[in-house]
Design a protein around this motif. Sequence first.
Motif: not given
Length: 294
Positions: A120-147
């Motif tokens: 949930a935050g950079e200081s969370s216990s798995w904070g180091s994987v946050r960027p990877l999770m955010k990349l995954l977030e973009i892979s399921g975002h509406g804009i890239p799928w629509l475009l």
Amino acid sequence: MPSPRRNVEGRPLGTSASSSSSSPGSPAHGGGGGSRFEFQSLLSSRAPVADPTCARLRASESPVHRRGSFPLTGAGPSQAPPPPLPEEDRMDLNPSFLGIALRSLLAIDLWLSKKLGVCAGESSSWGSVRPLMKLLEISGHGIPWLLGTLYCLSRSDSWAGREVLMNLLFALLLDVLLVALLKGLVRRRRPAHNQMDMFVTLSVDKYSFPSGHATRAALVSRFILNHLVLAIPLRVLVVLWAFILGLSRVMLGRHNVTDVAFGFFQGYMQYSIVDYCWLSPHNAPVLFVLWNQQ
Ligand SMILES: CC(C)=CCC/C(C)=C/CC/C(C)=C/CC/C(C)=C/COP(=O)(O)O
């Protein structure tokens, strides 16, 4: 010699200080004792409160009076009887099974979602994987799928391909619409530990139920599995992507578990709608002719 059984005021049963307080259902009522009172108070909780003594004793069980706002001892016959309990109070004492089940589910949901929100935050216990999770977030975002769908549609040179892509576009737009509608209706706040740092959002995306990423993941993966001929490992990968995307929503602190679970269900059902209304040059010739003219 065994000591005589006593009522809640400490007086021996059958020897109440005031004979007028000896009424059915009250502890002072001889012959039944404590167990009789409990039984009668449950029975009478659905009926209108006619006996002030019963009302007083039931009131003493309610969470409000347990906090000490109602003096149980010392309430003698000289004092005015308390007013009958309002209907809502009695319903609180007898919550329905469904109510208890829903509240328990909600409590488990909040507890589990907080536990799983490890990115949930950079200081969370798995904070180091946050960027990877955010990349995954973009892979399921509406804009890239629509475009992406619009781009493929513009490049497609076969009728069959165009038909599938046109339906994918319809599915994605339907998804954005239904999720926005439901979010606006339910208005469930996102978890408190969420940081609102998402890539392009709509105004309703401040709400969390249902998860738009989860609906899209279920919808798109079911669509792909039904309309693309893929090798088994790729099919497994599609399902894994959908599942991990859903899980990442909770890990990022964006959603509670029930938002994602319902999102999967909604996305799955949305595909059934798309399949039912399948657009083709036969039932929607205008769409296909218009697209061909561009
Ligand atoms: C580009 C075309 C053809 C049409 C645009 C239609 C439109 C208004 C699209 C909106 C796309 C959009 C911004 C979607 C929001 C995606 C999002 C952030 C969802 C929230 O997901 P959640 O899992 O956090 O609920």
